[in-house]
Design a protein around this motif. Structure first.
Motif, PDB file in Angstrom:
ATOM      1  N   TYR A 212     -12.209 -13.466  14.598  1.00 33.10           N
ATOM      2  CA  TYR A 212     -12.214 -12.002  14.516  1.00 33.10           C
ATOM      3  C   TYR A 212     -13.271 -11.511  13.523  1.00 33.10           C
ATOM      4  CZ  TYR A 212     -10.532  -7.225  13.956  1.00 33.10           C
ATOM      5  OH  TYR A 212     -10.447  -5.844  13.902  1.00 33.10           O
ATOM      6  N   ALA A 215     -16.879 -12.298  15.033  1.00 36.86           N
ATOM      7  CA  ALA A 215     -17.190 -11.446  16.192  1.00 36.86           C
ATOM      8  C   ALA A 215     -17.396 -10.001  15.769  1.00 36.86           C
ATOM      9  CB  ALA A 215     -16.057 -11.551  17.223  1.00 36.86           C
ATOM     10  N   THR A 216     -16.615  -9.529  14.809  1.00 36.56           N
ATOM     11  CA  THR A 216     -16.785  -8.159  14.323  1.00 36.56           C
ATOM     12  C   THR A 216     -18.140  -7.975  13.670  1.00 36.56           C
ATOM     13  OG1 THR A 216     -14.395  -7.978  13.958  1.00 36.56           O
ATOM     14  CG2 THR A 216     -15.795  -6.377  12.848  1.00 36.56           C
ATOM     15  N   VAL A 219     -20.872  -8.026  16.441  1.00 37.52           N
ATOM     16  CA  VAL A 219     -20.821  -6.807  17.238  1.00 37.52           C
ATOM     17  C   VAL A 219     -21.371  -5.619  16.463  1.00 37.52           C
ATOM     18  CG1 VAL A 219     -19.214  -5.136  18.254  1.00 37.52           C
ATOM     19  CG2 VAL A 219     -18.961  -7.555  18.757  1.00 37.52           C
ATOM     20  N   THR A 220     -21.071  -5.567  15.162  1.00 34.54           N
ATOM     21  CA  THR A 220     -21.567  -4.465  14.336  1.00 34.54           C
ATOM     22  C   THR A 220     -23.072  -4.551  14.127  1.00 34.54           C
ATOM     23  OG1 THR A 220     -19.429  -4.396  13.190  1.00 34.54           O
ATOM     24  CG2 THR A 220     -21.274  -3.272  12.142  1.00 34.54           C
ATOM     25  N   SER A 225     -20.458  -3.344  20.951  1.00 38.76           N
ATOM     26  CA  SER A 225     -19.024  -3.058  20.897  1.00 38.76           C
ATOM     27  C   SER A 225     -18.335  -3.292  22.239  1.00 38.76           C
ATOM     28  CB  SER A 225     -18.797  -1.618  20.438  1.00 38.76           C
ATOM     29  OG  SER A 225     -19.452  -0.707  21.314  1.00 38.76           O
ATOM     30  N   ARG A 228     -17.322  -7.362  22.953  1.00 42.81           N
ATOM     31  CA  ARG A 228     -16.651  -8.061  21.858  1.00 42.81           C
ATOM     32  C   ARG A 228     -15.990  -9.350  22.335  1.00 42.81           C
ATOM     33  NH1 ARG A 228     -14.434  -6.523  16.850  1.00 42.81           N
ATOM     34  NH2 ARG A 228     -15.185  -4.405  17.212  1.00 42.81           N
ATOM     35  N   ALA A 232     -16.633 -13.154  21.207  1.00 43.49           N
ATOM     36  CA  ALA A 232     -15.556 -13.877  20.530  1.00 43.49           C
ATOM     37  C   ALA A 232     -15.261 -15.228  21.188  1.00 43.49           C
ATOM     38  CB  ALA A 232     -14.289 -13.029  20.515  1.00 43.49           C
TER      39      ALA A 232
END
Length: 248
Positions: A212, A215-216, A219-220, A225, A228, A232
């Motif tokens: 998590y 992947a966050t 993505v950021t 977005s 995701r 992940a």
């Protein structure tokens, strides 16, 4: 009577153009002084430093160039700090580590603009040390899985995103998000995760945590977005490999 033009010209110059000159070499006036005389006087009176300061207005910097200077704290004038030369920023390491520990906090994308590898190398070394103390020498597998996994995820992210990402930034993010697996390795010092039935279940939480967080961040940074879950999936396989190394 034959006569030489050369002699006539010499007589002309001696009679008309050089009466007011002492040696025949002072063709024009100058405001510059003889540097050899000034340098000789400077060396005799005060040395090279005094001549340098009188000529340029500042004293010559004295720098210790012996081999003992390598073990001292003096350094050279205007020299950057050692950590700055090595590219180690403790403030960035702290910020990235806290963002991994609290993945629900809004991310500051500025701290991920650099390719800091000090934290990931430290986490990998600590994980390998924990596994070694628990009776598992896995340093080769850790570096091998880390290298091949980083290259694979870097390739996938560049194919999926429009802007792309550098391989060192990919390695930096994956390395920082390995911190929960390091905590799992520290638990293995007190409990044999392989023999207990809760070993596999104990690895689920660190894998989900690492996946998590990583992947966050991807993505950021890449503005993906809507992708995701696609990001992940390979990241989760990457951290599952490290969890298997830690448990078994």
């Amino acid at each position: 009577m034959a006569h030489s033009v050369l002699f006539d010209q010499n007589q002309l110059y001696n009679g008309a153009g050089m009466n007011n000159q002492a040696d025949g070499l002072e063709f024009y006036q100058t405001q510059y002084t003889d540097p050899s005389a000034a340098s000789g006087a400077g060396v005799q009176q005060g040395g090279v430093d005094d001549f340098y300061s009188s000529s340029y207005g500042t004293a010559m910097p004295i720098v210790e160039r012996s081999w003992l200077a390598a073990f001292g704290t003096g350094g050279f004038p205007n020299e950057p700090a050692l950590m700055e030369e090595l590219g180690i920023n403790f403030q960035h390491i702290k910020s990235k580590t806290l963002s991994v520990l609290n993945p629900f906090k809004p991310l500051d994308t500025e701290i991920y603009d650099d390719s800091d590898m000090a934290g990931p190398l430290l986490f990998i070394l600590v994980l390998g040390t924990f596994l070694l103390l628990s009776g598992k020498s896995q340093f080769g597998y850790i570096y091998g899985v880390g290298l091949m996994g980083t290259l694979g995820i870097w390739t996938i992210l560049n194919l999926m995103s429009q802007g792309g990402i550098a391989v060192m930034r990919t390695a930096s993010i994956l390395g920082y998000c390995l911190l929960p697996i390091v905590f799992l390795g520290s638990v293995g010092l007190a409990v044999d995760l392989k023999s207990t039935q809760l070993g596999a279940l104990a690895a689920v939480l660190p894998i989900a945590w690492c996946t998590y967080s990583s992947a966050t961040m991807f993505v950021t940074v890449l503005s993906m977005s809507e992708q995701r879950l696609l990001v992940a999936y390979p990241v989760g396989l990457f951290y599952t490999s490290f969890a298997l190394l830690t448990v078994f």
